[in-house]
Design a protein around this motif. Structure first.
Motif, PDB file in Angstrom:
ATOM      1  N   ILE A   4       0.853  -1.172   0.000  1.00  0.00           N
ATOM      2  CA  ILE A   4       0.000   0.000   0.000  1.00  0.00           C
ATOM      3  C   ILE A   4       0.897   1.233   0.000  1.00  0.00           C
ATOM      4  N   ASP A   5       0.697   2.081  -0.986  1.00  0.00           N
ATOM      5  CA  ASP A   5       1.529   3.280  -1.150  1.00  0.00           C
ATOM      6  C   ASP A   5       0.756   4.566  -0.898  1.00  0.00           C
ATOM      7  N   GLY A   6      -0.565   4.481  -0.937  1.00  0.00           N
ATOM      8  CA  GLY A   6      -1.349   5.701  -0.778  1.00  0.00           C
ATOM      9  C   GLY A   6      -2.712   5.426  -0.182  1.00  0.00           C
ATOM     10  N   LEU A   7      -3.212   6.417   0.530  1.00  0.00           N
ATOM     11  CA  LEU A   7      -4.546   6.356   1.127  1.00  0.00           C
ATOM     12  C   LEU A   7      -5.222   7.697   0.921  1.00  0.00           C
ATOM     13  N   VAL A   8      -6.435   7.666   0.383  1.00  0.00           N
ATOM     14  CA  VAL A   8      -7.236   8.883   0.250  1.00  0.00           C
ATOM     15  C   VAL A   8      -8.438   8.745   1.182  1.00  0.00           C
TER      16      VAL A   8
ATOM     17  N   ILE B 250     -19.511  12.785  13.089  1.00  0.00           N
ATOM     18  CA  ILE B 250     -18.181  12.789  13.696  1.00  0.00           C
ATOM     19  C   ILE B 250     -17.506  11.426  13.542  1.00  0.00           C
ATOM     20  N   GLU B 251     -18.272  10.369  13.698  1.00  0.00           N
ATOM     21  CA  GLU B 251     -17.683   9.033  13.568  1.00  0.00           C
ATOM     22  C   GLU B 251     -17.178   8.786  12.150  1.00  0.00           C
ATOM     23  N   VAL B 252     -17.975   9.144  11.137  1.00  0.00           N
ATOM     24  CA  VAL B 252     -17.555   8.909   9.756  1.00  0.00           C
ATOM     25  C   VAL B 252     -16.387   9.818   9.390  1.00  0.00           C
ATOM     26  N   ASN B 253     -16.551  11.120   9.610  1.00  0.00           N
ATOM     27  CA  ASN B 253     -15.564  12.077   9.122  1.00  0.00           C
ATOM     28  C   ASN B 253     -14.261  12.047   9.903  1.00  0.00           C
ATOM     29  N   VAL B 254     -14.362  11.926  11.219  1.00  0.00           N
ATOM     30  CA  VAL B 254     -13.162  12.008  12.055  1.00  0.00           C
ATOM     31  C   VAL B 254     -12.613  10.624  12.387  1.00  0.00           C
ATOM     32  N   LEU B 255     -13.455   9.772  12.995  1.00  0.00           N
ATOM     33  CA  LEU B 255     -12.949   8.449  13.371  1.00  0.00           C
ATOM     34  C   LEU B 255     -12.598   7.617  12.149  1.00  0.00           C
ATOM     35  N   GLY B 256     -13.377   7.746  11.075  1.00  0.00           N
ATOM     36  CA  GLY B 256     -13.044   7.015   9.858  1.00  0.00           C
ATOM     37  C   GLY B 256     -11.666   7.376   9.338  1.00  0.00           C
ATOM     38  N   THR B 257     -11.357   8.670   9.345  1.00  0.00           N
ATOM     39  CA  THR B 257     -10.030   9.123   8.917  1.00  0.00           C
ATOM     40  C   THR B 257      -8.948   8.600   9.846  1.00  0.00           C
ATOM     41  N   LEU B 258      -9.184   8.685  11.149  1.00  0.00           N
ATOM     42  CA  LEU B 258      -8.188   8.198  12.109  1.00  0.00           C
ATOM     43  C   LEU B 258      -7.964   6.694  11.984  1.00  0.00           C
ATOM     44  N   TYR B 259      -9.039   5.925  11.909  1.00  0.00           N
ATOM     45  CA  TYR B 259      -8.908   4.474  11.846  1.00  0.00           C
ATOM     46  C   TYR B 259      -8.189   4.022  10.569  1.00  0.00           C
ATOM     47  N   CYS B 260      -8.574   4.606   9.440  1.00  0.00           N
ATOM     48  CA  CYS B 260      -7.936   4.201   8.179  1.00  0.00           C
ATOM     49  C   CYS B 260      -6.471   4.619   8.153  1.00  0.00           C
ATOM     50  N   THR B 261      -6.182   5.805   8.685  1.00  0.00           N
ATOM     51  CA  THR B 261      -4.793   6.256   8.747  1.00  0.00           C
ATOM     52  C   THR B 261      -3.965   5.324   9.626  1.00  0.00           C
ATOM     53  N   SER B 262      -4.495   4.990  10.790  1.00  0.00           N
ATOM     54  CA  SER B 262      -3.766   4.104  11.703  1.00  0.00           C
ATOM     55  C   SER B 262      -3.488   2.745  11.059  1.00  0.00           C
ATOM     56  N   ALA B 263      -4.493   2.210  10.380  1.00  0.00           N
ATOM     57  CA  ALA B 263      -4.303   0.916   9.720  1.00  0.00           C
ATOM     58  C   ALA B 263      -3.271   1.016   8.604  1.00  0.00           C
ATOM     59  N   ALA B 264      -3.329   2.109   7.848  1.00  0.00           N
ATOM     60  CA  ALA B 264      -2.433   2.246   6.693  1.00  0.00           C
ATOM     61  C   ALA B 264      -0.972   2.386   7.104  1.00  0.00           C
ATOM     62  N   VAL B 265      -0.702   3.211   8.121  1.00  0.00           N
ATOM     63  CA  VAL B 265       0.705   3.486   8.449  1.00  0.00           C
ATOM     64  C   VAL B 265       1.401   2.255   9.010  1.00  0.00           C
ATOM     65  N   ARG B 266       0.644   1.293   9.490  1.00  0.00           N
ATOM     66  CA  ARG B 266       1.282   0.067   9.973  1.00  0.00           C
ATOM     67  C   ARG B 266       1.819  -0.783   8.829  1.00  0.00           C
ATOM     68  N   SER B 267       1.323  -0.537   7.622  1.00  0.00           N
ATOM     69  CA  SER B 267       1.770  -1.319   6.461  1.00  0.00           C
ATOM     70  C   SER B 267       2.540  -0.499   5.435  1.00  0.00           C
ATOM     71  N   MET B 268       2.415   0.827   5.482  1.00  0.00           N
ATOM     72  CA  MET B 268       3.072   1.672   4.487  1.00  0.00           C
ATOM     73  C   MET B 268       4.563   1.795   4.775  1.00  0.00           C
ATOM     74  N   ARG B 269       5.313   1.905   3.728  1.00  0.00           N
ATOM     75  CA  ARG B 269       6.737   2.204   3.818  1.00  0.00           C
ATOM     76  C   ARG B 269       6.962   3.469   3.014  1.00  0.00           C
ATOM     77  N   GLY B 270       6.825   4.606   3.681  1.00  0.00           N
ATOM     78  CA  GLY B 270       6.784   5.861   2.947  1.00  0.00           C
ATOM     79  C   GLY B 270       5.381   6.045   2.390  1.00  0.00           C
ATOM     80  N   GLY B 271       5.285   6.708   1.256  1.00  0.00           N
ATOM     81  CA  GLY B 271       3.991   6.866   0.615  1.00  0.00           C
ATOM     82  C   GLY B 271       3.286   8.142   1.019  1.00  0.00           C
ATOM     83  N   SER B 272       1.984   8.206   0.709  1.00  0.00           N
ATOM     84  CA  SER B 272       1.241   9.452   0.842  1.00  0.00           C
ATOM     85  C   SER B 272      -0.170   9.192   1.352  1.00  0.00           C
ATOM     86  N   ILE B 273      -0.599  10.031   2.288  1.00  0.00           N
ATOM     87  CA  ILE B 273      -1.978  10.032   2.764  1.00  0.00           C
ATOM     88  C   ILE B 273      -2.596  11.379   2.420  1.00  0.00           C
TER      89      ILE B 273
END
Length: 273
Positions: free
Chosen positions: A84-88, A111-134
């Protein structure tokens, strides 16, 4: 070979509007794309269209405010494309209500969709990303917008998430930015103050750029893109002058507010969503 060739990206809220445009444009630029949305039949059509065009796309449906879905979209990307290299973080909702008339359930969902959704997806992504872009979806509504206070609060949170993550992840090579777009979408149409504007496809090149290596030096930015105008939005900073005294009492504070401090006009911004 496009500028995203060899990259794998996740786009949330990709069934229609901005998310669909972002996913399509990223695929056209060579990316393999995981498309997510709560509307599985509709987002499946987006994946099918990308595939018919010769691109690569898979579906991972579900609500991003569920941490399990956030993990699943990242796992789907790494399983299907090996990385995974990018997350939008595009998934979001909006509703209009005057202060004091908001439905508590609607506020919580927003708030759950806009804020928690962004936080949860970001947290999941950075555990697998090696560099990349959010790339997060912000809005100038973050400065405060009448009849959309809950939405404004959520976008203020997105600005803080963007700045905080960009600083924390800088040493990993992961870039984090937010775009604050104006485009005529279903969400924009629900805003009684919105002025008709360009199509979502007009915003997509900016997101593709931010996902690409061309944007290697760009991180921690709030980027406004609306009606052919592109600029960076300044983060919160003090308004001059800064008044200093060795001793402050109520009278001195009153004098500063009356004669010396420059106050912001709370109605200064009317830029739409």
């Amino acid at each position: 070979m496009g500028i995203l060739a060899g990259k794998a990206v996740v786009v949330t809220g990709a069934a229609q509007g901005l998310g669909r445009a972002f996913a399509m444009h990223a695929a056209e630029a060579g990316a393999a794309v995981v498309v997510n949305d709560v509307d599985e039949p509709l987002v499946a059509q987006v994946a099918e269209l990308i595939t018919v065009m010769g691109g690569k796309a898979v579906v991972c449906a579900g609500p991003v405010q569920d941490p399990g879905t956030a993990e699943a979209v990242v796992d789907t990307c790494t399983a299907a494309f090996g990385r995974i290299d990018g997350l939008v973080n595009n998934a979001g909702i909006r509703h209009q209500a005057r202060v004091g008339e908001d439905d508590p359930a609607a506020v919580r969902e927003l708030i759950e969709v806009n804020v928690l959704g962004t936080l949860y997806c970001t947290s999941a992504a950075v555990r697998s990303m090696r560099g990349g872009s959010i790339v997060n979806l912000g809005s100038v509504a973050m400065v405060g917008q009448p009849t959309a206070v809950a939405y404004s609060a959520s976008k203020g949170a997105i600005a803080s998430i963007t700045a905080g993550c960009a600083a924390e992840l800088a040493d990993t090579g992961t870039r984090v930015n937010a775009v604050c777009p104006v485009a005529w979408t279903r969400m924009a149409a629900a805003d009684t103050r919105a002025v008709p504007s360009g199509p979502p496809e007009a915003i997509a090149p900016l997101v593709t750029y931010l996902l690409s290596d061309l944007a290697g030096g760009v991180t921690g930015q709030l980027i406004r893109f609306a009606n052919g105008r592109l600029h960076v939005i300044g983060q919160a900073s003090p308004l001059e002058p800064v008044v200093e005294r060795e001793h402050w009492d109520v009278g001195a504070i009153a004098d500063a507010f009356e004669h010396r401090l420059r106050l912001e006009d709370p109605a200064r911004v009317r830029w739409g969503r």
